[in-house]
Design an enzyme around this catalytic site. Structure first.
Site, PDB file in Angstrom:
ATOM      1  N   ARG A 132       0.682  -1.102   0.006  1.00 13.29           N
ATOM      2  CA  ARG A 132      -0.157  -0.084  -0.032  1.00 13.29           C
ATOM      3  C   ARG A 132       0.839   1.325   0.034  1.00 13.29           C
ATOM      4  O   ARG A 132       1.986   1.124   0.155  1.00 13.29           O
ATOM      5  CB  ARG A 132      -0.876   0.240   1.392  1.00 13.29           C
TER       6      ARG A 132
ATOM      7  N   ARG B 199      -6.948  -0.216  -7.141  1.00  8.72           N
ATOM      8  CA  ARG B 199      -7.237   0.609  -6.378  1.00  8.72           C
ATOM      9  C   ARG B 199      -7.314   2.106  -6.913  1.00  8.72           C
ATOM     10  O   ARG B 199      -6.268   2.642  -7.406  1.00  8.72           O
ATOM     11  CB  ARG B 199      -6.223   0.839  -5.275  1.00  8.72           C
TER      12      ARG B 199
ATOM     13  N   ASP C 214      -2.505  10.380  -1.879  1.00  6.77           N
ATOM     14  CA  ASP C 214      -2.636   9.392  -2.831  1.00  6.77           C
ATOM     15  C   ASP C 214      -2.975   9.981  -4.322  1.00  6.77           C
ATOM     16  O   ASP C 214      -2.858   9.237  -5.217  1.00  6.77           O
ATOM     17  CB  ASP C 214      -3.509   8.311  -2.387  1.00  6.77           C
TER      18      ASP C 214
END
Length: 381
Positions: free
Chosen positions: A64, A98, A253
């Site tokens: 991640r 994602r 992100d």
């Protein structure tokens, strides 16, 4: 304040974390990950010998963090190429794993593009070798960017917080070596401050519902001998009110063209608190996290995760327990949950964005575009 060597036993820095690596054992190539769902209790590697396994690792958060997801995406495409599989399909599967993390798509597309160009004039094995070389280049560039961000961030803190005495920094989620090819993004700045003797204290939000701060940032802070304390996300307000926070420093992100920042859910409330208490709110991210094709924050697709992460108490997806999601049930049966993985902080709440190309402050779309124009890492797909 003493330098890190005086604070860490025997004056030795901990060995670098091996978070993601490429391997070619007799049974074939694979991407090997440090399984972050097992931290801090166990340091266990997860071997991904094919793209579907890597996609699963991404979705379950075994790997991640925006920069590292970009690296994982690049190596995933290289893995498909080495196995003689459909590279374009692999890149698409990886990018969709994602949707909010723009680096993931960037890494997959970049390596796929290098492969396709090489495949047009060479053999399959030659094109696969080019893909792997491109993935390794992306990995190296991210490590270099991490070091530059740490230095720019430290210099910015010195400007924003004059007077000495050490910085008391509040961070959210995890932004260290576990999310990067190097020392990280926001955490790398705090670590550089610690090693230079200018970090007084690191406040670590636990980061509900999967506790990336408690499990991962605290793990990295302790591993590096940093002075830190863990707090519940809901306790941040009282910390500001007590005057115990000099600056908030987080990662991202995705950063839209107008400077809106998507980061782990819980970041936006910190920005609001920081604004009210006149505390700098600083975002640290590589230019690969900037998405100039996303016009503003309302255009960012925010990943919605399973309700069981909220209705059950677990530090990781798939933990063993009595609930449907594997955790301990804490809500009545049938309870619905709202579980966005990220929230959006508008640019007017962001004091500065720190990248490997420099610092943007105030945060404007024009300033962001000009900075990105200097970077070879930002491309329009």
């Amino acid at each position: 304040m003493a330098d890190q060597d005086a604070q860490t036993p025997v004056g030795i820095e901990p060995p670098a974390l091996s978070v993601l690596r490429w391997t070619e054992p007799p049974e074939g190539p694979a991407v090997v990950l440090l399984d972050q769902t097992r931290l801090p209790a166990e340091e266990v590697e997860l071997v991904c010998a094919d793209v579907p396994t890597l996609v699963r690792a991404i979705r379950t958060l075994a790997v991640r963090g925006a920069p590292l997801l970009g690296i994982a995406g690049g190596y995933g495409v290289a893995l498909a190429a080495a196995r003689g599989e459909d590279v374009a399909q692999a890149a698409e599967l990886l990018e969709q794993a994602r949707p909010t993390a723009v680096n993931l798509g960037y890494g997959a597309r970049r390596v796929a593009r290098a492969y396709q160009e090489a495949a047009g004039s060479g053999s399959g094995p030659e094109a696969a070798a080019v893909a792997l070389a491109e993935a390794r280049a992306l990995h190296r560039e991210d490590a270099e960017a991490s070091g530059r961000m740490a230095q720019y961030g430290l210099e910015l803190l010195a400007e924003l917080l004059p007077g000495g005495g050490g910085h008391r920094l509040l961070t959210h989620c995890n932004t260290g070596a576990l999310v990067s090819g190097g020392a990280g993004t926001a955490f790398a700045v705090a670590l550089r401050a610690h090693r230079k003797g200018s970090l007084r204290h690191l406040w670590v939000d636990e980061t509900r519902p999967l506790l990336q701060g408690a499990r991962l940032t605290a793990y990295e802070a302790g591993r590096n001998g940093m002075p830190y304390s863990l707090l519940t996300d809901s306790a941040a307000g009282s910390l500001f009110a007590a005057g115990e926070v000099d600056a908030v420093i987080i990662g991202a992100d995705r950063i839209a063209a107008d400077g809106s920042v998507a980061n782990k859910v819980g970041s936006y409330p910190l920005a609001v608190l920081a604004k009210y208490h006149h505390v700098p709110f600083v975002v640290v991210a590589p230019t690969t996290t900037v998405d100039l094709e996303t016009v503003d924050g309302t255009s960012i697709v925010v990943e919605q995760r399973s309700a069981t992460e909220v209705t059950e108490f677990t530090s990781k997806p798939g933990a063993r327990g009595g609930g449907e999601g594997g955790g301990t049930v804490v809500a009545p049966p049938g309870t619905k949950a709202y579980n966005p993985a990220f929230d959006i902080t508008p640019p007017e709440l962001v004091t500065a964005i720190v990248t490997e190309e420099g610092v943007i402050s105030p945060v404007t779309g024009v300033g962001l575009a000009e900075l990105c124009a200097r970077s070879s890492q930002v491309t329009i797909s």
